[in-house]
Enzyme design. Structure first.
Site, PDB file in Angstrom:
ATOM      1  N   ARG A   1      18.963 -22.392 -10.353  1.00 19.79           N
ATOM      2  CA  ARG A   1      19.593 -22.008 -11.614  1.00 19.79           C
ATOM      3  C   ARG A   1      18.636 -21.240 -12.519  1.00 19.79           C
ATOM      4  O   ARG A   1      18.721 -21.304 -13.744  1.00 19.79           O
ATOM      5  CB  ARG A   1      20.140 -23.255 -12.314  1.00 19.79           C
ATOM      6  CG  ARG A   1      21.258 -23.924 -11.506  1.00 19.79           C
ATOM      7  CD  ARG A   1      21.828 -25.146 -12.183  1.00 19.79           C
ATOM      8  NE  ARG A   1      20.882 -26.246 -12.279  1.00 19.79           N
ATOM      9  CZ  ARG A   1      20.630 -27.089 -11.291  1.00 19.79           C
ATOM     10  NH1 ARG A   1      21.226 -26.955 -10.117  1.00 19.79           N
ATOM     11  NH2 ARG A   1      19.765 -28.081 -11.461  1.00 19.79           N
TER      12      ARG A   1
ATOM     13  N   GLY B   1      14.769 -39.232  -1.909  1.00 20.06           N
ATOM     14  CA  GLY B   1      14.356 -40.544  -2.390  1.00 20.06           C
ATOM     15  C   GLY B   1      13.126 -41.061  -1.670  1.00 20.06           C
ATOM     16  O   GLY B   1      12.565 -40.412  -0.785  1.00 20.06           O
TER      17      GLY B   1
ATOM     18  N   LEU C   1      22.230 -28.320  -5.297  1.00 17.88           N
ATOM     19  CA  LEU C   1      21.039 -27.842  -4.584  1.00 17.88           C
ATOM     20  C   LEU C   1      20.908 -26.313  -4.640  1.00 17.88           C
ATOM     21  O   LEU C   1      20.516 -25.673  -3.664  1.00 17.88           O
ATOM     22  CB  LEU C   1      21.027 -28.320  -3.127  1.00 17.88           C
ATOM     23  CG  LEU C   1      21.033 -29.838  -2.910  1.00 17.88           C
ATOM     24  CD1 LEU C   1      21.003 -30.154  -1.418  1.00 17.88           C
ATOM     25  CD2 LEU C   1      19.873 -30.511  -3.621  1.00 17.88           C
TER      26      LEU C   1
ATOM     27  N   ALA D   1       9.766 -36.521  -9.029  1.00 17.32           N
ATOM     28  CA  ALA D   1       9.752 -36.629 -10.492  1.00 17.32           C
ATOM     29  C   ALA D   1       9.778 -38.105 -10.837  1.00 17.32           C
ATOM     30  O   ALA D   1      10.743 -38.812 -10.518  1.00 17.32           O
ATOM     31  CB  ALA D   1      10.958 -35.912 -11.092  1.00 17.32           C
TER      32      ALA D   1
ATOM     33  N   GLU E   1       0.830  -1.209   0.000  1.00 12.58           N
ATOM     34  CA  GLU E   1       0.000   0.000   0.000  1.00 12.58           C
ATOM     35  C   GLU E   1       0.862   1.256   0.000  1.00 12.58           C
ATOM     36  O   GLU E   1       0.576   2.226  -0.706  1.00 12.58           O
ATOM     37  CB  GLU E   1      -0.913   0.014   1.233  1.00 12.58           C
ATOM     38  CG  GLU E   1      -1.818  -1.207   1.363  1.00 12.58           C
ATOM     39  CD  GLU E   1      -1.204  -2.317   2.205  1.00 12.58           C
ATOM     40  OE1 GLU E   1      -1.961  -2.981   2.934  1.00 12.58           O
ATOM     41  OE2 GLU E   1       0.038  -2.535   2.129  1.00 12.58           O
TER      42      GLU E   1
END
Length: 355
Positions: free
Chosen positions: A206, A288, A203, A153, A51
Site C-alpha cells: 500500500r 506467527g 498481503l 512486530a 552504464e
C-alpha cells in the site's frame, strides 16, 4: 569524492527497488572536470543497464570522463550487449567500481577488459554498502536459492498479540508505512493459513507507486476460503503451497505448489527451493511464532527485521514472535549480526543478518 559519487550510484540503483530481479540493482554516474554530466540506472530486466542509460545521454562527450558504478560492467552477451565494450568505446578514462560481479561468467572479467583497454580502474569503493544493496542478487547467483527475510512486530517483551489475539496496532503508523516499503522490495510475501484465517490480510503493498509482491500461503490442507482478501486482487499472483491430493479449484491467477511433508508440516526447504524455480527470488515472511520458529530452525532466514514498540503486555499466555526452538543452553542461541537501527517516533526497527 569517490564516496559521494558511489553513494549516488546506490541511491540511483534503489529507484528500481523490487523491479530488477533476477538482475541486480545498479546505478551509474559520469563525472568530467569535477562535474556530474550524466546519470543512469537499471530499471527492469531486459532494459538498458545503468552504464548504457548514463552513457547514451552523452554521445561523444564521455571521452576523458570518469564512470562510477556500484557493480562492475558486464562482459558477456545476455539480453543486452556487454557494458564493458560500451565503456571502452565511449572513451571513459577512469572507472570506479563498488564491487565485482558475483556472477561466475562475469566476476572480474569486465574490470580486466577495461584495464586491458587502458582504462584506470579503482575497486572496492563502499564495497559493503554495495554488497548489501544487492544481497538478494548475490545469494541468487551464488547459491541458486531465494533470499529469505523474516519480519516481526513485537512489544518490548517480545509479544505479537495478547492472549486473546489482540494485535492492532502494536507498532505505530510510521513503522507500518516502512513495512509497505519492504513489501515493495521483496518478490514474495509468505504467511501461514492460520495467519490468513485469523487476520484476513490482503498481503498487498500500500505504498504510493509500489508493486505488489507475490502472495504465498502455506495452506497444507487447503483451508483458506476463496472469498478471503488474499484472493481478491487478481492482478497479483498467488501461490498456495499444500500437500498433494487436495481437491480444490483455484482461480487461474493462483499457482498451486504441491509439497512433501516433514514432521506433518510442509517441508520449508522444499518450498523455498521451488519458489526460486518459480522465479520468486526473494521472500519476506510475515507470520506467527510457530512458522517464524520453523524457518529459523531450518536455517532458512538470511535477514531479520524486528519492529519493537515500547509497550509491555506482561502475560506468559500472550503470543510470542518465535516459538518451537526450545533452546536450553544460551551458547546455542541463534545469533544475529545487527546492520541497521531505525527509529520511527517511539518504535525501534532492528535490521540484522543471521550468522
Amino acid at each position: 569524492m569517490h564516496i559521494e559519487h558511489m553513494k549516488r550510484c546506490i541511491n540511483l540503483a534503489r529507484l528500481a527497488e523490487g523491479r530488477t530481479a533476477p538482475n541486480p540493482m545498479v546505478g551509474a554516474v559520469v563525472v568530467k572536470d569535477g562535474k556530474v554530466i550524466a546519470e543512469g540506472y537499471h530499471r527492469q530486466p531486459g532494459g538498458p543497464h545503468a552504464e548504457v542509460d548514463a552513457l547514451s545521454k552523452l554521445g561523444n562527450k564521455a571521452e576523458g570522463a570518469t564512470l562510477y558504478v556500484n557493480l562492475e560492467p558486464c562482459s558477456h552477451f545476455g539480453k543486452t550487449p556487454p557494458c564493458a565494450d560500451l565503456v571502452i568505446r565511449s572513451g571513459i578514462k577512469k572507472l570506479i567500481v563498488g564491487m565485482t560481479d558475483p556472477n561466475p561468467i562475469v566476476s572480474g572479467r569486465g574490470i580486466e577488459k577495461c584495464r586491458q583497454a587502458g582504462i584506470e580502474v579503482v575497486e572496492g569503493i563502499l564495497k559493503e554498502e554495495c554488497l548489501e544493496l544487492n544481497e538478494v542478487f548475490v545469494k541468487n547467483i551464488t547459491q541458486k536459492k531465494a533470499f529469505v527475510a523474516l519480519k516481526t512486530a513485537t512489544t518490548l517483551d517480545g509479544k505479537v498479540a495478547t492472549r486473546t489475539g489482540s494485535s492492532k496496532w502494536i507498532t505505530n503508523e510510521k513503522s507500518r508505512a516502512y513495512v509497505q516499503k519492504l513489501r515493495n522490495r521483496y518478490g514474495g510475501i509468505l504467511t501461514s493459513a492460520s495467519t490468513v484465517l485469523a487476520d484476513n490480510p490482503a498481503l498487498t503493498c500500500r505504498m504510493d507507486g509500489g508493486r505488489n509482491p507475490v502472495r504465498i500461503i502455506l495452506d497444507k490442507d487447503g483451508t483458506v476460503p476463496l472469498d478471503y482478501k488474499v484472493f481478491e486482487d487478481n492482478s497479483t499472483r498467488v501461490v498456495v503451497c499444500q500437500k498433494s491430493g487436495i481437491k480444490k479449484t483455484y482461480p487461474d491467477y493462483v499457482d498451486v505448489l504441491e509439497c512433501p511433508l516433514k514432521d506433518n508440516h510442509l517441508d520449508l526447504k522444499y518450498v523455498i527451493s521451488q519458489l526460486y524455480e518459480m522465479q520468486i527470488f526473494s521472500v519476506m515472511v510475515e507470520a506467527g511464532g510457530t512458522l517464524n520458529g520453523a524457518f529459523l530452525k531450518e536455517g532458512l532466514v538470511d535477514k531479520f527485521y524486528q519492529f519493537i514498540a515500547p509497550k509491555i503486555i506482561g502475560d506468559d499466555r500472550a503470543k510470542s514472535f518465535v516459538s518451537g526452538l526450545n533452546i536450553e543452553d544460551v551458547s546455542n542461541c541463534i545469533e544475529l549480526v545487527p546492520k541497521h537501527l531505525h527509529f520511527f517516533d517511539k518504535d525501534v526497527i532492528i535490521e540484522a543478518c543471521v550468522e
